[in-house]
Design an enzyme around this catalytic site. Structure first.
Site, PDB file in Angstrom:
ATOM      1  N   ASP A  10     103.816  31.525  93.142  1.00 57.15           N
ATOM      2  CA  ASP A  10     103.822  30.469  92.125  1.00 57.15           C
ATOM      3  C   ASP A  10     104.974  30.663  91.133  1.00 57.15           C
ATOM      4  O   ASP A  10     105.418  31.781  90.891  1.00 57.15           O
ATOM      5  CB  ASP A  10     102.478  30.486  91.381  1.00 57.15           C
ATOM      6  N   ARG A  23     113.687  21.283  90.118  1.00 58.04           N
ATOM      7  CA  ARG A  23     112.592  22.107  90.647  1.00 58.04           C
ATOM      8  C   ARG A  23     112.878  22.645  92.050  1.00 58.04           C
ATOM      9  O   ARG A  23     112.542  23.789  92.371  1.00 58.04           O
ATOM     10  CB  ARG A  23     111.290  21.289  90.709  1.00 58.04           C
ATOM     11  N   HIS A  27     112.441  26.400  94.684  1.00 54.35           N
ATOM     12  CA  HIS A  27     111.915  26.637  96.036  1.00 54.35           C
ATOM     13  C   HIS A  27     112.987  27.294  96.904  1.00 54.35           C
ATOM     14  O   HIS A  27     112.706  28.146  97.727  1.00 54.35           O
ATOM     15  CB  HIS A  27     111.457  25.318  96.681  1.00 54.35           C
ATOM     16  N   LEU A 121     104.350  43.261 112.012  1.00 51.22           N
ATOM     17  CA  LEU A 121     103.727  42.476 110.948  1.00 51.22           C
ATOM     18  C   LEU A 121     103.356  41.065 111.419  1.00 51.22           C
ATOM     19  O   LEU A 121     104.145  40.389 112.066  1.00 51.22           O
ATOM     20  CB  LEU A 121     104.729  42.359 109.783  1.00 51.22           C
ATOM     21  N   SER A 186      93.214  28.997  93.088  1.00 53.44           N
ATOM     22  CA  SER A 186      93.715  27.678  93.495  1.00 53.44           C
ATOM     23  C   SER A 186      93.488  27.386  94.975  1.00 53.44           C
ATOM     24  O   SER A 186      94.398  26.960  95.689  1.00 53.44           O
ATOM     25  CB  SER A 186      95.207  27.548  93.168  1.00 53.44           C
TER      26      SER A 186
END
Ligand code: FPP
Length: 233
Positions: A10, A23, A27, A121, A186
């Site tokens: 977040d 924004r 990201h 992984l 959330s």
């Protein structure tokens, strides 16, 4: 022992805004943090890393932002697939994947298929993922089995619900990290997080580096997990 780490990535938007950037640049910057987290988890032998990349609620964001995140997903796969495959990483996904646009979906499917037999992984991308949606989907699957006669109501148990989740072979997360100062889940891994340790940090996801991950894991390792029992000594 840390087998499964979940991260709620977040703060991308706030990271960008604080720099006077749009924004979506947040990201974009998030990719380096993802890269470091994947590398680190591979190095220390963590078996599962689940990244909350896109929630069922995120579809409500402006169309341009949603499209950009989907583009980033495709780009992330394209840029990293060879390296991830070489590092024995198995790419997986959890969520309502049918909601994804065609291109990211097919890129994702190809990456999942290509890395299916890798034993390092497990990098799990939670995409169009919601914990409640996952429980709803599990209940639907169980109900369909009951209707078809392959299961009965008495078969409904915590185990059978767990086995009806998106990735039933994946153990519950031991630790969930959320960046950017918000202190809530959330809708992330609601069923699976019943006994997870939670770690919250003010660091925004694009600033989250190897040393932050080390701090979070050191904090986790200092805790005593009792799973409802009274614990030893
Ligand atoms: C949260 O920050 C982040 C998201 C909702 C999207 C995360 C997506 C990526 C990191 C890119 C795509 C995924 C991959 C695997 C490459 P926010 O936008 O909610 O930040 P804010 O709370 O500061 O507004």
């Amino acid at each position: 022992m840390l087998t499964h780490l979940g991260i709620i990535m977040d703060g991308n938007g706030r990271w960008a805004r604080s720099r006077g950037l749009p924004r979506i640049d947040g990201h974009k910057a998030a990719e380096e943090s993802i890269h470091e987290a994947v590398e680190y988890c591979g190095e220390v032998g963590i078996k599962y890393l689940t990244l909350f990349a896109f929630s069922t609620e995120n579809w409500k964001r402006p169309k341009a932002e949603v499209s950009f995140i989907m583009f980033l997903l495709s780009r992330f796969i394209k840029r990293n697939i060879d390296d991830l495959d070489r590092k024995d990483v198995r790419i997986r996904a959890a969520g309502r994947l049918d909601d994804l646009p065609v291109k990211p979906r097919s890129d994702l499917d190809a990456a999942i298929a290509r890395t299916e037999s890798n034993l390092g992984l497990n990098l799990i991308l939670a995409l169009s993922y919601g914990g409640r949606a996952e429980i709803v989907d599990a209940v639907k699957r169980l109900t369909a089995d009951i209707k078809a006669g392959s299961k009965s109501v008495t078969d409904i148990s915590e185990e059978s619900i767990s086995s009806s989740m998106y990735l039933p072979d994946v153990p519950d997360p031991d630790l969930i990290i959320r960046t950017s100062g918000e202190k809530r889940l959330s809708n992330f891994l609601l069923w699976e997080s019943a006994y997870s340790e939670l770690y919250f940090t003010d660091t925004l996801w694009p600033d989250f580096r190897r040393k932050h991950l080390q701090e979070a894991i050191a904090d986790y390792e200092s805790r005593r997990r009792r799973f409802g029992d009274i614990g030893g000594n």
